[in-house]
Write a protein that holds these residues in place. Structure first.
Motif, PDB file in Angstrom:
ATOM      1  N   PRO A  73      -7.013   2.678   5.953  1.00 51.09           N
ATOM      2  CA  PRO A  73      -7.329   1.560   5.050  1.00 51.09           C
ATOM      3  C   PRO A  73      -6.079   0.796   4.641  1.00 51.09           C
ATOM      4  O   PRO A  73      -4.994   1.365   4.501  1.00 51.09           O
ATOM      5  CB  PRO A  73      -7.958   2.275   3.841  1.00 51.09           C
ATOM      6  CG  PRO A  73      -8.373   3.613   4.322  1.00 51.09           C
ATOM      7  CD  PRO A  73      -7.413   3.978   5.411  1.00 51.09           C
ATOM      8  N   GLY A  74      -6.230  -0.510   4.432  1.00 55.36           N
ATOM      9  CA  GLY A  74      -5.099  -1.324   4.019  1.00 55.36           C
ATOM     10  C   GLY A  74      -4.511  -0.878   2.694  1.00 55.36           C
ATOM     11  O   GLY A  74      -3.301  -0.981   2.472  1.00 55.36           O
ATOM     12  N   ALA A  75      -5.380  -0.368   1.803  1.00 57.56           N
ATOM     13  CA  ALA A  75      -4.884   0.106   0.507  1.00 57.56           C
ATOM     14  C   ALA A  75      -3.882   1.239   0.678  1.00 57.56           C
ATOM     15  O   ALA A  75      -2.865   1.304  -0.025  1.00 57.56           O
ATOM     16  CB  ALA A  75      -6.057   0.568  -0.362  1.00 57.56           C
ATOM     17  N   ALA A  76      -4.155   2.122   1.615  1.00 62.68           N
ATOM     18  CA  ALA A  76      -3.221   3.220   1.867  1.00 62.68           C
ATOM     19  C   ALA A  76      -1.880   2.681   2.335  1.00 62.68           C
ATOM     20  O   ALA A  76      -0.816   3.176   1.936  1.00 62.68           O
ATOM     21  CB  ALA A  76      -3.812   4.176   2.906  1.00 62.68           C
ATOM     22  N   GLY A  77      -1.909   1.649   3.183  1.00 67.52           N
ATOM     23  CA  GLY A  77      -0.662   1.056   3.659  1.00 67.52           C
ATOM     24  C   GLY A  77       0.166   0.466   2.534  1.00 67.52           C
ATOM     25  O   GLY A  77       1.385   0.678   2.470  1.00 67.52           O
ATOM     26  N   TRP A  78      -0.476  -0.281   1.646  1.00 62.28           N
ATOM     27  CA  TRP A  78       0.260  -0.893   0.544  1.00 62.28           C
ATOM     28  C   TRP A  78       0.824   0.156  -0.410  1.00 62.28           C
ATOM     29  O   TRP A  78       1.950   0.037  -0.898  1.00 62.28           O
ATOM     30  CB  TRP A  78      -0.643  -1.860  -0.224  1.00 62.28           C
ATOM     31  CG  TRP A  78      -0.806  -3.187   0.454  1.00 62.28           C
ATOM     32  CD1 TRP A  78      -1.935  -3.695   1.018  1.00 62.28           C
ATOM     33  CD2 TRP A  78       0.219  -4.172   0.636  1.00 62.28           C
ATOM     34  NE1 TRP A  78      -1.695  -4.935   1.551  1.00 62.28           N
ATOM     35  CE2 TRP A  78      -0.379  -5.259   1.323  1.00 62.28           C
ATOM     36  CE3 TRP A  78       1.569  -4.243   0.296  1.00 62.28           C
ATOM     37  CZ2 TRP A  78       0.342  -6.398   1.676  1.00 62.28           C
ATOM     38  CZ3 TRP A  78       2.285  -5.380   0.645  1.00 62.28           C
ATOM     39  CH2 TRP A  78       1.667  -6.437   1.321  1.00 62.28           C
TER      40      TRP A  78
END
Length: 663
Positions: free
Chosen positions: A415-420
């Motif tokens: 998920p993109g949230a994990a990346g940020w």
């Protein structure tokens, strides 16, 4: 000899060395050191051969059924891919260096034979985890490492700190192992096998039921074993053990096992977006919290312990964004420079002659007294701070680059949230890491503490090991060009954005720390000169030492004398006292778990002693009283017996008459 046979011998040789060392340690002490070093060295050579043969090609799989179970089979299986081959080489290198180093460090230790055997068993267990292709066999190595850590951390069992630390390490890791075991059973049930290849095949075909629950259960075990929030509190306390043990645990075994396990079964975690976000949050809290705690520690080994927790957080962060290549790359690089950091710290402690002088506030002129440790530790700290071109720069940038790819939507592995989360916190942690690395270097090698006793030059084997480990700490990062072939083709090249930002933040952290150190050093000097001016007969160094002792705070209940020139106090401000005790997490656990358990135990003890035992004592007292009454009647006098008989007869006659009259 086939590659399979060589792979079987890799964990077997240290195991046989451990068994022989335990058997012959007392009867044939001359064989102890060869039995400690040679099997581990042979395992390293074989691991290198296995890696050379396996290379970046197809994974090696071999299995034989251990015993019929009637349901899910358990197999002695090997699954060796590029990840496993390189991690096994890392374990062999670090374990061999630790065994060689220990021959000098623990030369006069009467318990060296058992210590060396346990280190060999520890190494064998980790190699079993690395090569195993069956989850139950992997679990065996996983648990053997736990019991080895218990004994090795408690090596100095005469001290209460070592005893408490060994128990704490065992209990906290077991707390995570219970849900971990349930998760393994769930995987085996869904896949119909504990073979890793079959489990991954089941995940790929969508046959895994409740992937989020299974992933979270497994994460609990990983958090305990790899010292991730919230089960990380055992690792700083484990510094009560011998320093070479710390190097082994932090660099190549135990804590590396959890990260390696996730990398091995990453598709299981990728099947649940929620689990990946939880992993990212766990990594982020671990990274930032441990870096702040490291900036406040006075004991050099506790600084390195919190550093390990933070670097493991980077590895978990790489896994949270779906890049196991970056995670294992950082695992390999970190293994080299963290082993070097601990073994160099061991040289410093050995030079002082006692573990009690590991406090950086008491170190002075060490760059002159231990030049080998000074230069090699400088290399390792630069690698830790991710300064190019040292190894840590390339491996840490691979993690940040992977997080950037996920955050900007260039990949859908996570998920993109994990990346940020991983990217932002990873950048902040880069600044903090460089800050505490610079602080450690300044206080250890340019500090103004009390002069410690000089125990002469260290054994040659100890200094030689430092220079051996300095080479990969300096140059291993350049392997980012060839490692993708071993890791399935993922790109490990540093990206421009994260490289510039990460390096800039690291340099900023180091420069700010240096400026804070200069300021506090000048301030401490003025205070000491003012005290000398007020008392002309006093010595400046004596006045400073007395001032330090007078204002010594308590860190975790242990009185420590802080360096008045400690930049960590200035940088952290009011946060320092909280960071110094790990943000009171142990106190929280004490309130939530320890005290209620003790209260429950006290209640059970009360019920057992005051209720159950009272009933038991009463049940025994009544027959005893009756027996005493009957005993009084047995006088041995015949006249008394005849009188009693006549009296009884009379009573019976009267009773019979009354009955007859009433009738």
């Amino acid at each position: 000899m086939t590659t399979t046979t060589l792979a079987v011998l890799v964990p077997l040789l240290p195991f046989l060395g451990a068994a022989a060392g335990l058997l012959l340690g007392r009867t044939a002490p001359g064989f102890v050191r060869p039995l400690a070093v040679l099997p581990t060295l042979a395992a390293l050579v074989l691991a290198v051969l296995v890696a050379a043969r396996q290379g970046a090609g197809q994974a090696l799989d071999a299995a034989t059924e251990l015993t019929p179970t009637g349901s899910v089979p358990i197999e002695l299986a090997l699954h060796i891919d590029g990840f496993a081959a390189l991690v096994a080489v890392l374990v062999g290198v670090v374990a061999t260096c630790v065994q060689i180093y220990s021959t000098g460090y623990l030369h006069d230790d009467p318990r060296y034979p058992s210590y060396a055997a346990l280190v060999s068993l520890f190494t064998s267990a980790m190699l079993l985890v690395v090569y195993s292709g069956d989850l139950i066999v992997l679990l065996v190595g996983w648990e053997v490492m736990g019991i080895c850590s218990y004994f090795l951390v408690g090596h100095y069992w005469e001290t209460p700190e070592a005893r408490a630390a060994s128990i704490k390490a065992f209990l906290v890791t077991k707390l995570g192992d219970v849900p971990f075991l349930i998760g393994l059973f769930a995987l085996g049930t869904d896949a119909g096998s504990f073979r890793i290849t079959k489990v991954l095949g089941t995940v790929a075909s969508g046959g895994l039921h409740h992937p989020t629950l299974v992933a979270l259960l497994l994460l609990a075990g990983v958090a305990g074993k790899s010292a991730q929030f919230p089960l990380h509190t055992w690792l700083p306390d484990a510094m009560a053990g011998p320093t070479p043990v710390s190097a082994l645990i932090h660099a190549a075994t135990m804590v590396a096992a959890g990260v390696y396990f996730i990398a091995r079964l990453l598709p299981v975690f990728e099947a649940s977006s929620a689990a990946m976000v939880v992993l990212a949050v766990m990594a982020a809290v671990t990274m930032a919290g441990s870096a702040l705690a490291a900036l406040a520690q006075d004991d050099i080994k506790r600084v390195l312990a919190y550093s390990t927790i933070g670097q493991l957080g980077y590895m978990s962060g790489a896994l949270a964004v779906g890049d196991r290549g970056a995670a294992v790359f950082h695992l390999l690089a970190h293994g080299a420079f963290k082993a070097l950091l601990f073994l160099a710290a061991g040289v410093i402690i050995h030079a002082s002659g006692t573990n009690s002088l590991a406090a950086m506030s008491r170190m002075k002129d060490l760059r002159v007294r231990v030049p080998d440790a000074y230069w090699t530790m400088t290399v390792a700290l630069l690698a830790l701070a991710a300064i190019p071109p040292f190894a840590g720069f390339f491996s840490k940038e691979s993690v940040l680059g992977a997080a950037e790819h996920v955050a900007t939507g260039h990949t859908e592995h996570a998920p993109g949230a994990a990346g940020w989360i991983v990217l932002v916190v990873g950048m902040v942690t880069a600044l903090l890491t460089a800050a505490y690395a610079c602080r450690l270097w300044l206080l250890a090698f340019r500090g103004h503490g009390a002069e410690a006793p000089d125990h002469g030059r260290q054994p040659l084997v100890m200094n030689t090991v430092l220079w051996v480990l300095a080479l990969p700490s300096l140059a291993f990062g350049l392997a980012y060009r060839v490692l993708p072939d071993w890791f399935g083709g993922g790109d490990l090249t540093p990206t421009l954005t994260t490289s510039v930002l990460g390096t800039g933040l690291a340099l900023t952290g180091a420069l700010v720390t240096y400026a804070a150190w200069r300021h506090t050093t000048a301030l401490a000097g003025r205070v000491a000169l003012g005290a000398v001016a007020a008392h002309p007969a006093a010595d400046a160094g004596a006045v400073e030492s007395e001032a330090i002792a007078t204002h010594a705070p308590a860190y975790g209940g242990v009185a420590q004398a802080p360096d008045p020139a400690d930049p960590g106090r200035l940088l952290l401000g009011p946060l320092h006292r909280h960071a110094a005790v790990g943000f009171h997490l142990d106190a929280v656990y004490d309130a939530l778990f320890v005290r209620p358990v003790r209260a429950g135990a006290s209640l059970v003890r009360f019920l057992d002693r005051e209720v159950i035992e009272t009933y038991v004592r009463g049940a025994a007292a009544l027959p005893r009283l009756l027996g005493a009454a009957v005993r009084r009647a047995q006088t041995g006098n015949v006249q008394t017996y005849v009188s009693a008989l006549l009296a009884g007869t009379l009573v019976l006659a009267v009773a019979a008459l009354l009955v007859a009259t009433g009738a």
